[in-house]
Design a protein around this motif. Structure first.
Motif, PDB file in Angstrom:
ATOM      1  N   GLU A  38       2.188 -14.465   7.312  1.00 47.41           N
ATOM      2  CA  GLU A  38       3.121 -14.910   6.821  1.00 47.41           C
ATOM      3  C   GLU A  38       2.554 -14.416   5.191  1.00 47.41           C
ATOM      4  N   PRO A  39       2.513 -13.854   4.435  1.00 45.72           N
ATOM      5  CA  PRO A  39       2.975 -12.332   4.872  1.00 45.72           C
ATOM      6  C   PRO A  39       2.338 -11.768   5.419  1.00 45.72           C
ATOM      7  N   SER A  40       2.623 -10.479   5.611  1.00 41.41           N
ATOM      8  CA  SER A  40       2.232  -9.381   7.051  1.00 41.41           C
ATOM      9  C   SER A  40       2.258  -8.458   6.300  1.00 41.41           C
ATOM     10  N   VAL A  41       1.012  -7.693   6.308  1.00 41.23           N
ATOM     11  CA  VAL A  41       1.185  -6.174   5.667  1.00 41.23           C
ATOM     12  C   VAL A  41       0.641  -4.996   7.805  1.00 41.23           C
ATOM     13  N   GLU A  42       1.276  -4.291   7.009  1.00 37.65           N
ATOM     14  CA  GLU A  42       0.142  -3.132   7.860  1.00 37.65           C
ATOM     15  C   GLU A  42      -0.592  -2.087   7.033  1.00 37.65           C
TER      16      GLU A  42
ATOM     17  N   PRO B  34      -9.221  13.124   0.798  1.00 40.66           N
ATOM     18  CA  PRO B  34      -9.867  12.190  -0.477  1.00 40.66           C
ATOM     19  C   PRO B  34      -8.785  11.948  -1.855  1.00 40.66           C
ATOM     20  N   VAL B  35      -8.425  11.168  -1.993  1.00 42.93           N
ATOM     21  CA  VAL B  35      -7.725  10.437  -3.632  1.00 42.93           C
ATOM     22  C   VAL B  35      -8.396  10.522  -4.766  1.00 42.93           C
ATOM     23  N   THR B  36      -8.320  11.444  -5.422  1.00 41.69           N
ATOM     24  CA  THR B  36      -8.429  11.335  -7.061  1.00 41.69           C
ATOM     25  C   THR B  36      -7.791  10.829  -7.704  1.00 41.69           C
ATOM     26  N   ALA B  37      -8.403  10.789  -9.362  1.00 36.49           N
ATOM     27  CA  ALA B  37      -7.152  10.617 -10.356  1.00 36.49           C
ATOM     28  C   ALA B  37      -5.930  11.762 -10.221  1.00 36.49           C
ATOM     29  N   ASP B  38      -5.891  12.742 -10.088  1.00 36.12           N
ATOM     30  CA  ASP B  38      -5.371  13.520 -10.467  1.00 36.12           C
ATOM     31  C   ASP B  38      -4.594  14.086  -8.834  1.00 36.12           C
ATOM     32  N   THR B  39      -4.042  13.344  -8.299  1.00 30.82           N
ATOM     33  CA  THR B  39      -3.799  13.519  -7.047  1.00 30.82           C
ATOM     34  C   THR B  39      -2.479  12.673  -6.788  1.00 30.82           C
ATOM     35  N   LYS B  40      -1.301  13.415  -6.856  1.00 30.67           N
ATOM     36  CA  LYS B  40      -0.034  13.231  -6.411  1.00 30.67           C
ATOM     37  C   LYS B  40       0.578  12.672  -5.704  1.00 30.67           C
ATOM     38  N   PRO B  41       0.670  11.060  -6.192  1.00 25.57           N
ATOM     39  CA  PRO B  41       0.983   9.901  -4.736  1.00 25.57           C
ATOM     40  C   PRO B  41       1.556  11.229  -3.886  1.00 25.57           C
ATOM     41  N   GLU B  42       2.935  11.818  -4.254  1.00 22.62           N
ATOM     42  CA  GLU B  42       4.404  12.400  -3.057  1.00 22.62           C
ATOM     43  C   GLU B  42       2.714  13.219  -2.377  1.00 22.62           C
ATOM     44  N   ASP B  43       1.397  13.324  -2.866  1.00 22.62           N
ATOM     45  CA  ASP B  43       0.678  14.411  -1.948  1.00 22.62           C
ATOM     46  C   ASP B  43      -0.161  13.801  -0.538  1.00 22.62           C
ATOM     47  N   ILE B  44      -0.273  12.824  -0.548  1.00 27.08           N
ATOM     48  CA  ILE B  44      -0.930  11.475   0.307  1.00 27.08           C
ATOM     49  C   ILE B  44      -0.675  11.167   1.286  1.00 27.08           C
ATOM     50  N   GLU B  45      -1.168  11.691   2.841  1.00 23.62           N
ATOM     51  CA  GLU B  45      -0.441  11.689   3.695  1.00 23.62           C
ATOM     52  C   GLU B  45      -1.421   9.743   4.353  1.00 23.62           C
ATOM     53  N   TRP B  46      -0.334   9.188   4.600  1.00 24.04           N
ATOM     54  CA  TRP B  46      -1.542   8.144   5.118  1.00 24.04           C
ATOM     55  C   TRP B  46      -1.300   8.575   6.588  1.00 24.04           C
ATOM     56  N   ILE B  47      -2.419   7.263   7.072  1.00 27.46           N
ATOM     57  CA  ILE B  47      -1.977   7.155   8.890  1.00 27.46           C
ATOM     58  C   ILE B  47      -2.313   5.291   8.918  1.00 27.46           C
ATOM     59  N   GLU B  48      -1.585   5.118   9.414  1.00 27.63           N
ATOM     60  CA  GLU B  48      -1.350   3.323   9.783  1.00 27.63           C
ATOM     61  C   GLU B  48      -2.658   3.235  10.664  1.00 27.63           C
ATOM     62  N   VAL B  49      -3.903   2.485  10.046  1.00 33.76           N
ATOM     63  CA  VAL B  49      -4.484   1.987  10.730  1.00 33.76           C
ATOM     64  C   VAL B  49      -5.209   0.259  11.297  1.00 33.76           C
ATOM     65  N   LEU B  50      -4.157  -0.021  10.484  1.00 28.53           N
ATOM     66  CA  LEU B  50      -4.622  -1.821  10.942  1.00 28.53           C
ATOM     67  C   LEU B  50      -3.265  -3.073  10.823  1.00 28.53           C
ATOM     68  N   GLY B  51      -3.162  -4.267  10.914  1.00 30.30           N
ATOM     69  CA  GLY B  51      -2.327  -4.960  11.216  1.00 30.30           C
ATOM     70  C   GLY B  51      -2.723  -5.856  10.263  1.00 30.30           C
ATOM     71  N   ALA B  52      -2.634  -7.296   9.253  1.00 30.17           N
ATOM     72  CA  ALA B  52      -3.167  -8.053   8.551  1.00 30.17           C
ATOM     73  C   ALA B  52      -1.708  -8.871   7.948  1.00 30.17           C
ATOM     74  N   GLY B  53      -2.716 -10.037   7.824  1.00 26.84           N
ATOM     75  CA  GLY B  53      -1.695 -10.915   6.989  1.00 26.84           C
ATOM     76  C   GLY B  53      -2.672 -11.757   7.066  1.00 26.84           C
ATOM     77  N   MET B  54      -1.848 -13.383   6.368  1.00 26.81           N
ATOM     78  CA  MET B  54      -2.251 -14.855   5.188  1.00 26.81           C
ATOM     79  C   MET B  54      -1.585 -15.038   7.291  1.00 26.81           C
ATOM     80  N   VAL B  55      -2.938 -16.298   7.620  1.00 26.42           N
ATOM     81  CA  VAL B  55      -2.537 -16.343   8.938  1.00 26.42           C
ATOM     82  C   VAL B  55      -1.544 -17.151   8.866  1.00 26.42           C
ATOM     83  N   HIS B  56      -0.172 -18.105   9.772  1.00 25.02           N
ATOM     84  CA  HIS B  56       0.504 -18.450   9.645  1.00 25.02           C
ATOM     85  C   HIS B  56       0.506 -19.939   9.353  1.00 25.02           C
ATOM     86  N   PRO B  57       0.770 -20.576   8.809  1.00 27.37           N
ATOM     87  CA  PRO B  57       0.616 -22.098   9.619  1.00 27.37           C
ATOM     88  C   PRO B  57       0.908 -22.679  10.147  1.00 27.37           C
TER      89      PRO B  57
END
Ligand code: FA5
Length: 338
Positions: free
Chosen positions: A251-255, A262-285
């Motif tokens: 908590e909080p958690s992220v994927e 590759p992503v360069t300074a010229d790459t438009k955000p909408e052209d980037i294809e993302w693949i989910e590879v991990l889950g993470a976050g701050m350890v819950h108390p």
């Protein structure tokens, strides 16, 4: 008689079988010497010892000649065999086919190297786990709806095939002594879920768990660590993105997604294809407290990444099932570096 026999033995015999025939002919029960010895009873008392001596001498001579010839023939046969089987040591050897670690193991080895370089210890844990470590200690009590997120192979109501490497967080926490320094560990291994196999899901896959606990660890440390890992594995031109998510143990958690290309300074955000590879976050108390850690003093981040997905991304493999079919033609494409 003697001359004839010796000639036969010396000259007209050239193999062991013929020699044996000669032996039978001359020394056998029906041979001339036996015949002479048998005829002795008809001889006079004076003749008997003389004839006997001659016959015996002849028999001994022939027997000697035969055994000498036999030794010669055997030696010759051995020589012939040895030269026929001679090894040509100058022939080039046949190349040995060299095996290599499975591509997923290569990815895991890479990750281990990188994390060990950052001061993490590598811990391995059991694939057959208890409900307590796999779920309860990870803040997932028995009736928690989030258990459905990881459909489980149960062995008994209390024992199961681990659905994640997260139980190793709890195991590491309960054993850690903070007077010796922060806790930094990764734990690679196989995990199991009753997922239906498809191009991106396997019922048995791999995870590498990561955990860092100390005073003053922040989300920025998590992001920096994951970015370093992504750059190492995929190259500096790949980007990562953190999306808000939910896990009961953070908590909080992220994927976290990695860009397919590759992503360069010229790459438009909408052209980037993302693949989910991990889950993470701050350890819950709650997770810290259940492991006996003072959550007001210590805290940190955790992540669970999927090497199978990493491998797909790194090598452009479009179907996760390829990793588990053991087709050597597929596997031998991934020659190990260095
Ligand atoms: C978990 O398993 C969490 N334990 C991860 C975690 C650890 C979160 C620590 C926070 C802190 P999830 O179910 O999303 O989360 O799986 C993590 C990763 O495993 C996924 O990102 C994906 O890369 C991989 N994965 C999940 N299911 C499969 C599957 N069926 N086949 C292949 N890879 C999978």
């Amino acid at each position: 008689l003697k001359k004839q026999a010796l000639n036969e033995i010396k000259d007209s015999v050239d193999n062991l079988k013929e020699l044996n025939q000669v032996r039978v002919n001359w020394l056998g029960k029906k041979g001339p010497i036996t015949e002479v010895l048998r005829g002795m009873k008809d001889l006079s008392a004076e003749e008997r010892p003389k004839v006997g001596a001659i016959a015996n001498e002849l028999r001994d001579k022939l027997a000697d000649a035969i055994s000498i010839k036999q030794a010669q023939l055997e030696k010759a046969a051995l020589q012939a065999q040895l030269s026929a089987e001679k090894l040509d040591v100058t022939l080039p050897g046949r190349p040995l086919k060299q095996g290599q670690p499975h591509v997923l193991q290569q990815i895991i080895d890479d990750l281990e190297d990188q994390f060990m370089g950052m001061g993490y210890q590598v811990l391995e844990g059991p694939e057959v786990e208890t409900d307590k470590f796999n779920f309860e200690m990870m803040n997932l009590p028995k009736d928690h709806p989030a258990r459905d997120m990881q459909d489980t192979f149960y062995i008994t109501p209390e024992i199961l095939m681990r659905t994640q490497t997260s139980p190793m967080q709890a195991r590491a926490m309960v054993n850690h002594d903070f007077t010796k320094g922060p806790l930094k560990m990764i734990s690679p291994g196989r995990v199991y879920r009753r997922d239906t196999d498809d191009a991106t899901h396997s019922h048995q896959f791999h995870q590498v768990e990561g955990l860092v606990l100390d005073k003053h660890i922040t989300m920025a440390d998590l992001k920096g660590t994951l970015l370093a890992v992504a750059h190492q594995l995929f190259g500096d031109d790949h980007d990562i993105r953190l999306r808000p998510s939910y896990f009961p143990f953070t908590e909080p958690s992220v994927e976290v997604d990695v860009s397919w290309g590759p992503v360069t300074a010229d790459t438009k955000p909408e052209d980037i294809e993302w693949i989910e590879v991990l889950g993470a976050g701050m350890v819950h108390p709650n997770v810290l407290r259940m492991a006996g850690i003072d959550a007001d003093v210590y805290g940190g981040f955790a992540f669970g990444l999927g090497p199978d997905r990493f491998a797909m991304l790194k090598y452009g493999v479009e179907d996760i099932r390829n990793f588990y079919l053991n087709d050597v033609r597929f596997l031998e494409q991934f020659t190990q570096r260095g």
